[in-house]
Scaffold this motif. Structure first.
Motif, PDB file in Angstrom:
ATOM      1  N   ALA A   1      -5.484  11.172  -2.776  1.00 34.43           N
ATOM      2  CA  ALA A   1      -6.159  10.242  -3.027  1.00 34.43           C
ATOM      3  C   ALA A   1      -6.199   9.580  -2.190  1.00 34.43           C
ATOM      4  O   ALA A   1      -5.140   8.748  -2.466  1.00 34.43           O
ATOM      5  CB  ALA A   1      -6.658  10.648  -4.345  1.00 34.43           C
ATOM      6  N   VAL A   2      -7.283   9.100  -1.480  1.00 33.78           N
ATOM      7  CA  VAL A   2      -7.554   8.124  -0.652  1.00 33.78           C
ATOM      8  C   VAL A   2      -8.768   6.749  -1.350  1.00 33.78           C
ATOM      9  O   VAL A   2      -9.596   7.571  -1.658  1.00 33.78           O
ATOM     10  CB  VAL A   2      -7.849   8.198   0.230  1.00 33.78           C
ATOM     11  N   PHE A   3      -7.681   5.583  -1.700  1.00 34.21           N
ATOM     12  CA  PHE A   3      -9.128   4.846  -2.756  1.00 34.21           C
ATOM     13  C   PHE A   3      -9.028   3.345  -1.185  1.00 34.21           C
ATOM     14  O   PHE A   3      -8.311   2.710  -0.814  1.00 34.21           O
ATOM     15  CB  PHE A   3      -8.448   4.506  -3.763  1.00 34.21           C
TER      16      PHE A   3
ATOM     17  N   LYS B   1      -9.065  -0.520  -5.651  1.00 35.17           N
ATOM     18  CA  LYS B   1     -10.306   0.337  -6.371  1.00 35.17           C
ATOM     19  C   LYS B   1      -9.193   1.403  -7.072  1.00 35.17           C
ATOM     20  O   LYS B   1      -9.632   2.589  -7.529  1.00 35.17           O
ATOM     21  CB  LYS B   1     -11.207   1.080  -5.718  1.00 35.17           C
ATOM     22  N   ALA B   2      -7.592   2.171  -6.450  1.00 31.24           N
ATOM     23  CA  ALA B   2      -6.792   3.021  -7.297  1.00 31.24           C
ATOM     24  C   ALA B   2      -7.319   2.074  -8.773  1.00 31.24           C
ATOM     25  O   ALA B   2      -6.361   1.731  -9.006  1.00 31.24           O
ATOM     26  CB  ALA B   2      -5.965   2.878  -6.435  1.00 31.24           C
ATOM     27  N   PRO B   3      -6.612   3.840  -9.632  1.00 31.06           N
ATOM     28  CA  PRO B   3      -5.980   3.781 -10.847  1.00 31.06           C
ATOM     29  C   PRO B   3      -4.715   3.718 -10.829  1.00 31.06           C
ATOM     30  O   PRO B   3      -3.612   3.791  -9.556  1.00 31.06           O
ATOM     31  CB  PRO B   3      -6.674   5.359 -11.615  1.00 31.06           C
ATOM     32  N   LYS B   4      -4.617   2.676 -12.235  1.00 28.36           N
ATOM     33  CA  LYS B   4      -2.602   2.125 -12.330  1.00 28.36           C
ATOM     34  C   LYS B   4      -1.928   3.732 -12.035  1.00 28.36           C
ATOM     35  O   LYS B   4      -2.328   4.446 -12.967  1.00 28.36           O
ATOM     36  CB  LYS B   4      -2.897   1.842 -12.924  1.00 28.36           C
ATOM     37  N   GLY B   5      -0.834   3.865 -11.873  1.00 27.85           N
ATOM     38  CA  GLY B   5       0.087   4.644 -11.643  1.00 27.85           C
ATOM     39  C   GLY B   5       0.570   4.738 -10.243  1.00 27.85           C
ATOM     40  O   GLY B   5      -0.116   4.920  -9.524  1.00 27.85           O
ATOM     41  N   ASP B   6       1.536   5.928 -10.172  1.00 22.54           N
ATOM     42  CA  ASP B   6       1.959   6.210  -9.533  1.00 22.54           C
ATOM     43  C   ASP B   6       1.444   7.829  -9.233  1.00 22.54           C
ATOM     44  O   ASP B   6       1.769   8.171  -7.712  1.00 22.54           O
ATOM     45  CB  ASP B   6       3.825   6.780  -9.335  1.00 22.54           C
TER      46      ASP B   6
ATOM     47  N   GLY C   1     -16.412   6.125  -1.037  1.00 23.90           N
ATOM     48  CA  GLY C   1     -16.867   6.997  -1.737  1.00 23.90           C
ATOM     49  C   GLY C   1     -14.663   7.409  -2.327  1.00 23.90           C
ATOM     50  O   GLY C   1     -14.260   7.210  -1.648  1.00 23.90           O
ATOM     51  N   VAL C   2     -13.954   9.203  -2.871  1.00 18.07           N
ATOM     52  CA  VAL C   2     -12.484   8.605  -2.584  1.00 18.07           C
ATOM     53  C   VAL C   2     -12.786   9.874  -1.726  1.00 18.07           C
ATOM     54  O   VAL C   2     -13.107  11.530  -2.081  1.00 18.07           O
ATOM     55  CB  VAL C   2     -12.348   8.879  -4.069  1.00 18.07           C
ATOM     56  N   GLY C   3     -11.055   9.730  -1.110  1.00 20.91           N
ATOM     57  CA  GLY C   3     -10.829  10.344   0.204  1.00 20.91           C
ATOM     58  C   GLY C   3      -9.852  12.018  -0.517  1.00 20.91           C
ATOM     59  O   GLY C   3      -9.261  11.661  -1.454  1.00 20.91           O
ATOM     60  N   LEU C   4      -9.645  13.032   0.285  1.00 23.82           N
ATOM     61  CA  LEU C   4      -8.394  13.512  -0.717  1.00 23.82           C
ATOM     62  C   LEU C   4      -8.197  14.319   1.215  1.00 23.82           C
ATOM     63  O   LEU C   4      -8.953  14.154   2.172  1.00 23.82           O
ATOM     64  CB  LEU C   4      -9.384  14.507  -0.848  1.00 23.82           C
ATOM     65  N   LEU C   5      -6.597  13.789   1.326  1.00 25.18           N
ATOM     66  CA  LEU C   5      -6.209  14.067   2.696  1.00 25.18           C
ATOM     67  C   LEU C   5      -4.377  14.061   2.304  1.00 25.18           C
ATOM     68  O   LEU C   5      -4.031  13.999   1.370  1.00 25.18           O
ATOM     69  CB  LEU C   5      -6.364  12.799   3.484  1.00 25.18           C
ATOM     70  N   PRO C   6      -3.873  14.894   3.354  1.00 28.40           N
ATOM     71  CA  PRO C   6      -2.259  14.996   3.025  1.00 28.40           C
ATOM     72  C   PRO C   6      -1.835  13.813   3.238  1.00 28.40           C
ATOM     73  O   PRO C   6      -2.354  12.940   3.982  1.00 28.40           O
ATOM     74  CB  PRO C   6      -2.116  15.809   4.519  1.00 28.40           C
TER      75      PRO C   6
ATOM     76  N   ALA D   1      -3.825  -0.156   7.871  1.00 31.01           N
ATOM     77  CA  ALA D   1      -4.458  -1.078   9.357  1.00 31.01           C
ATOM     78  C   ALA D   1      -6.787  -0.549   8.548  1.00 31.01           C
ATOM     79  O   ALA D   1      -7.636  -2.099   8.697  1.00 31.01           O
ATOM     80  CB  ALA D   1      -4.845   0.013  10.324  1.00 31.01           C
ATOM     81  N   MET D   2      -6.985   0.117   7.866  1.00 33.62           N
ATOM     82  CA  MET D   2      -7.790   0.135   6.975  1.00 33.62           C
ATOM     83  C   MET D   2      -8.245  -0.488   5.763  1.00 33.62           C
ATOM     84  O   MET D   2      -9.343  -0.622   4.833  1.00 33.62           O
ATOM     85  CB  MET D   2      -8.532   1.585   7.113  1.00 33.62           C
ATOM     86  N   GLY D   3      -6.916  -1.077   4.872  1.00 31.97           N
ATOM     87  CA  GLY D   3      -6.918  -1.871   3.660  1.00 31.97           C
ATOM     88  C   GLY D   3      -7.011  -0.729   2.755  1.00 31.97           C
ATOM     89  O   GLY D   3      -8.683  -0.416   2.064  1.00 31.97           O
ATOM     90  N   LEU D   4      -6.441   0.670   2.802  1.00 34.86           N
ATOM     91  CA  LEU D   4      -6.658   1.667   1.255  1.00 34.86           C
ATOM     92  C   LEU D   4      -5.719   1.577   0.548  1.00 34.86           C
ATOM     93  O   LEU D   4      -4.638   0.996   0.930  1.00 34.86           O
ATOM     94  CB  LEU D   4      -6.908   2.919   2.509  1.00 34.86           C
ATOM     95  N   GLU D   5      -5.926   3.040  -0.633  1.00 37.88           N
ATOM     96  CA  GLU D   5      -4.743   2.925  -1.220  1.00 37.88           C
ATOM     97  C   GLU D   5      -4.228   3.801  -1.273  1.00 37.88           C
ATOM     98  O   GLU D   5      -5.358   5.133  -1.622  1.00 37.88           O
ATOM     99  CB  GLU D   5      -4.252   2.188  -2.462  1.00 37.88           C
ATOM    100  N   VAL D   6      -3.255   4.654  -1.337  1.00 34.86           N
ATOM    101  CA  VAL D   6      -3.104   6.096  -1.314  1.00 34.86           C
ATOM    102  C   VAL D   6      -2.079   6.587  -2.646  1.00 34.86           C
ATOM    103  O   VAL D   6      -1.334   6.211  -2.738  1.00 34.86           O
ATOM    104  CB  VAL D   6      -2.932   6.470  -0.321  1.00 34.86           C
TER     105      VAL D   6
END
Length: 297
Positions: free
Chosen positions: A169-171, A175-180, A237-242, A252-257
């Motif tokens: 999941a890509v946030f 904005k990502a929830p806590k946890g690995d 929204g939240v992305g879904l990617l490999p 570069a885009m300021g994301l959390e995976v």
């Protein structure tokens, strides 16, 4: 007499531009000569290929039918020129490789670069498609080898294990929830951004959501990994990617995976080829790709 390739190319350009004058200009042919070529083509096929009017040309039904065949003929000629050009430069073998988008965005480019270092006499021609289309391309003998995600499309084809990847999941950052990691069901209330329906990943996600009695709330369906990340970046929204593909855009885009914890989120990729005996060059590529380090998660 059979129509010559130059006349078929002129016909194709005229169909694309809707103008015999423009088609002649692109091929550096005088307009009267182009008109004679087109008239001869219609005489050879005994049908009218275009309707002529003051604004240009439009295909007749017969012309539209011919155009489909001509595109295939010209494509085959262009591909033969590319492949034969390698003999002039000392590259005695050409392998056509069709790969799914996940492999191309993650680890296949480096694996193929390593192969090229070991086999500079073999040229690789790459084509990126969804997994099902890749398998179809191999079946139709338009590619020598394909990298696909495991699925029914490989039935009847010789296959070898390649690498595996994990869906994540890509946030937006912060904005990502806590946890690995998290599970797919944890995302069901989110506005999701994902790839178009033809992708193997979307088929898998839709299947697993249905099995869990859940439905997606899709905010967008796009064609590329970068487009998914761009939409997440602007708060759509939240992305879904490999996983690895998403990580390439993370900083570069300021994301959390965040990887998905579901066991099915780990997907196996396979190498598949046609049913004929592999050439020495193809066998060398298969051997190389099956020996790469598969511990990539």
């Amino acid at each position: 007499m059979l129509p010559d390739l130059d006349s078929l190319l002129l016909f194709s350009r005229a169909a694309e531009t809707g103008s015999l004058t423009k088609a002649a200009e692109t091929l550096h042919i005088a307009a009267p000569a182009a008109s004679r070529r087109l008239a001869l083509l219609e005489h050879q096929f005994r049908v009218q290929l275009f309707d002529r009017h003051p604004r240009g040309l439009t295909l007749t039904s017969a012309g539209a039918c011919l155009l489909e065949h001509v595109r295939g003929i010209l494509d085959a000629v262009y591909r033969s020129q590319i492949e034969l050009s390698n003999y002039a430069t000392g590259q005695a073998a050409v392998l056509r490789v069709c790969a799914n988008t996940s492999a191309m965005a993650q680890f296949l480019p480096q694996d193929l670069a390593d192969f090229q270092d070991l086999h500079p006499d073999i040229r690789l021609v790459l084509d990126e498609q969804w997994s099902e289309a890749c398998a179809h391309t191999v079946r139709a003998a338009r590619a020598d080898l394909a990298i696909v995600l495991e699925g029914p499309w490989t039935k009847g084809l010789p296959t070898w294990p390649y690498r595996s990847d994990r869906i994540a999941a890509v946030f937006r950052r912060g904005k990502a929830p806590k946890g690995d990691c998290l599970a797919l069901v944890d995302l069901m209330g989110q506005n999701l951004v994902a790839l178009e329906d033809r992708s193997s990943m979307m088929r898998l996600l839709a299947e697993k959501a249905a099995q869990a009695g859940q439905t997606f709330t899709l905010g967008a369906k796009v064609k590329s990994f970068e487009a998914v990340c761009r939409l997440v970046q602007v708060g759509s929204g939240v992305g879904l990617l490999p996983l690895r593909a998403a990580q390439a855009f993370e900083v570069a885009m300021g994301l959390e995976v965040v990887p998905l914890s579901d066991t099915w989120a780990v997907r196996q990729m396979s190498i598949c080829a046609g049913n004929s005996q592999p050439s020495p060059a193809l066998q060398a590529l298969i051997d190389h790709l099956t020996k790469v380090d598969h511990t990539n998660l």
